[in-house]
Design an enzyme around this catalytic site. Sequence first.
Site, PDB file in Angstrom:
ATOM      1  N   HIS A  35       0.797  -1.229   0.000  1.00  0.00           N
ATOM      2  CA  HIS A  35       0.000   0.000   0.000  1.00  0.00           C
ATOM      3  C   HIS A  35       0.830   1.280   0.000  1.00  0.00           C
ATOM      4  O   HIS A  35       0.370   2.326  -0.433  1.00  0.00           O
ATOM      5  CB  HIS A  35      -0.990   0.011   1.171  1.00  0.00           C
ATOM      6  N   GLU A  79       3.625   5.546  -3.084  1.00  0.00           N
ATOM      7  CA  GLU A  79       3.862   6.829  -2.434  1.00  0.00           C
ATOM      8  C   GLU A  79       5.328   6.997  -2.027  1.00  0.00           C
ATOM      9  O   GLU A  79       5.906   8.059  -2.200  1.00  0.00           O
ATOM     10  CB  GLU A  79       2.962   6.957  -1.203  1.00  0.00           C
ATOM     11  N   ASP A  80       5.893   5.955  -1.468  1.00  0.00           N
ATOM     12  CA  ASP A  80       7.199   6.120  -0.820  1.00  0.00           C
ATOM     13  C   ASP A  80       8.388   5.499  -1.544  1.00  0.00           C
ATOM     14  O   ASP A  80       9.518   5.623  -1.099  1.00  0.00           O
ATOM     15  CB  ASP A  80       7.155   5.514   0.594  1.00  0.00           C
ATOM     16  N   ASP A 101     -21.867  -1.913  33.846  1.00  0.00           N
ATOM     17  CA  ASP A 101     -21.591  -2.838  32.739  1.00  0.00           C
ATOM     18  C   ASP A 101     -20.252  -2.536  32.083  1.00  0.00           C
ATOM     19  O   ASP A 101     -20.177  -2.032  30.980  1.00  0.00           O
ATOM     20  CB  ASP A 101     -22.727  -2.832  31.708  1.00  0.00           C
TER      21      ASP A 101
HETATM   22 MN    MN Z   1       0.893   3.091   5.581  1.00  0.00          MN
END
Ligand code: MN
Length: 730
Positions: A91, A95-96, A278
């Site tokens: 993921h 981007e990186d 509770d």
């Molecule tokens: Mn991430």
Amino acid sequence: MQNPLARFVPKLAGEYPKSFLKLYDQVSVPNGMDPEDVKEILWKAYEYGDRHHEGQKRKSGAPYFEHCIAVAEILASWNMDPTMIMGGLLHDTVEDTKASHDDLAENFGEDVAVLVEGVTKLGDIEFSTRQEQQAGNFMKMLLSVAKDIRVIIIKFADRLHNMRTIEYIPRIKQHRIAIETRDVYSPLAHRLGMAKVKWQLDDLVFKTLNPKAYKEIDSKLKSTTKERERYIKKVTTALNKELSAYDLKADVYGRPKSHHSIYKKMISQDKTFDEIYDKEAIRVIVDKMEDCYLTLGVIHQNYNPVQERFKDFIATPKSNAYQSIHTTVVGPEKQLVEIQIRTADMEATAEIGVAAHWRYKEGKGSDTKEIDSQVGWLRELLEILRSEESDPREFMHLLKIDLFSDEIFVFTPKGALVQLPVSSTPIDFAFKVHTEVGMKCLGAKVNHVVVPLNTELKNGDLVEIITGKNQNPNYGWLKFVVTSKARNKINRFLKQSNIEASLKLGEEILVKTLRRLKKLGLKKEIKSSFQKFGFQNEDQLLEAIGNGSLTVRKIFEKIAPDTNPEFDLKEEKPSRFSFTGKGKKSVQLQGIKDVMVSFGKCCNPIPGDEMLGFITRGRGLTVHRSTCSSLPLLNEQKDRLVPVDWDVAKTDLFNVRLKITGQDRKGILKDLTESISSQNINIKSVDMRGKDSVATAHFIVQVNNIRQLDRIIRKIKKVNGVDHIERAER
Ligand code: MN
């Protein structure tokens, strides 16, 4: 050190890294897929990600790729399919790292590439506490959701891990991310039914933003663990015994409530930690839906239920698809205990919401219809987003209503269930059923009885909408509709028809004025001069004339400053009612000030009166009392009616005509006049006639508002001999 060859051909070398095997063990292999094939494609993604992130470190000092593995593991724990796991592993690559969309598509297929690209785009969002910005984030997220909701699921896994490791980043950034999570991710998780994700996020936000309170609750929970475990064991043992007596197979366990929810309760109910009973809920997971009700029966047979705490979200699921039965009973040792009953399927939906539809199910494909009903809510919002040059703040407001309102359930005449926010009206219902039904809504029946359109619907109502071909939305509706869809559609319609009305009116005013000035020849020149007045086209110029923001006089000043035509109309006969007070009498039309306004001479409205404006050809807006008897005639042109509000100073004076009848006795006129004057009210004119010993007086008095008028009327009624008093129309 592992065999260097293993990186490329671990299958041959027989060695996968431990962290890969750990992940792989958590992945469910879909039916019909060979586990070895799955292992191979996952490894390919793992190796690719590892290689591309090589050398990158997280703030904690750990290799960056560990984050990607953690995200993939979270996705595996939600039973996501191998494509999603690969999406999780990769993921952050676009981007990186040097990886590109095309590169990913080539190696892992278009599907994975699109997922990663979606997550990357979401990553661009920079959050600020400014509301517009926040709304903007929401919009972007929603847009991506509509395209592929799997992107959001990966993003949630990503956010969850980032929140879990938030302690390593600088304090100020922690704060920003926690607030973003609280304001953007948590509400969205709620709406998508991702309850478990939501409470995990809420807890992490709480820990970040309020570490002191968190620690306090944490240590108290820890110090009471033993006692709570003992009690839970007592309840679960008893329940198991009773359920097995009925041959009900059930998984019974206690689930601690989150720190955040305990804290919320302490604040909202103003209780101490010890007073919250509770802190733990008992959950009963059964096989079939019928078993839920059987289980409920068994529980209620053994323990007394607290009536108002019983909720059946199976019969009427929440709109985020949550299904479960909740009941609170007086358990062993007279302690109140909450019990949640649901099937395993419901459990999965309750924990991860929409994501449950993508998880691997034995023998079942994903249930597209359910996905649609989930995403349908989002699509509606998206439509609003796209259709309007929407004010982000307004949008945020609408969204909050939709996200957090409680819901009611009503029925169509055919028995279909319709979910609406609390306080919804037949108009909201109509728009929810279909936009066209809303646009043409003329009336409504609730439980077979005709009701006003602003009636608040209640749970279980049977609602029937009566439509009319020539019916259109009007401003009045905006006062009571609650759903964003209805509000939006009405606004759009009104805006459009206002523009059209102003345009027409503008053209008429221009032509009429020019004709009067004998300058009709200038019409073309004026129209084409729109740029001089900052407009983009002729229509905008005409619209401005029509709504009163631009006058023909102003146009002449700019276009033909030397002509100096006679603009002022000769006063038509000064009316008896003409206004003499100081200050400017004006009204507001939906927030637009200074429209061309005249007042209905028939009814003389004053502040406090409910009023309606009527768009008159060539004269702008005429304002009447909404009870004015000349309105039924106007009613045939309903589309030209608009509600208006007063915009006056408290000291402005208004003429009111009063008709007083009574006994024609000596001195009655003097008594009437005195009773009015004693209230410090100015009398403009008096006219009195006597006939057959009945006196009829017409007073015109000047008042500030309706309250003052009511006071005078009460006072006059007390005058000896007065039988009747009314506010007269001419
Ligand atoms: Mn991430």
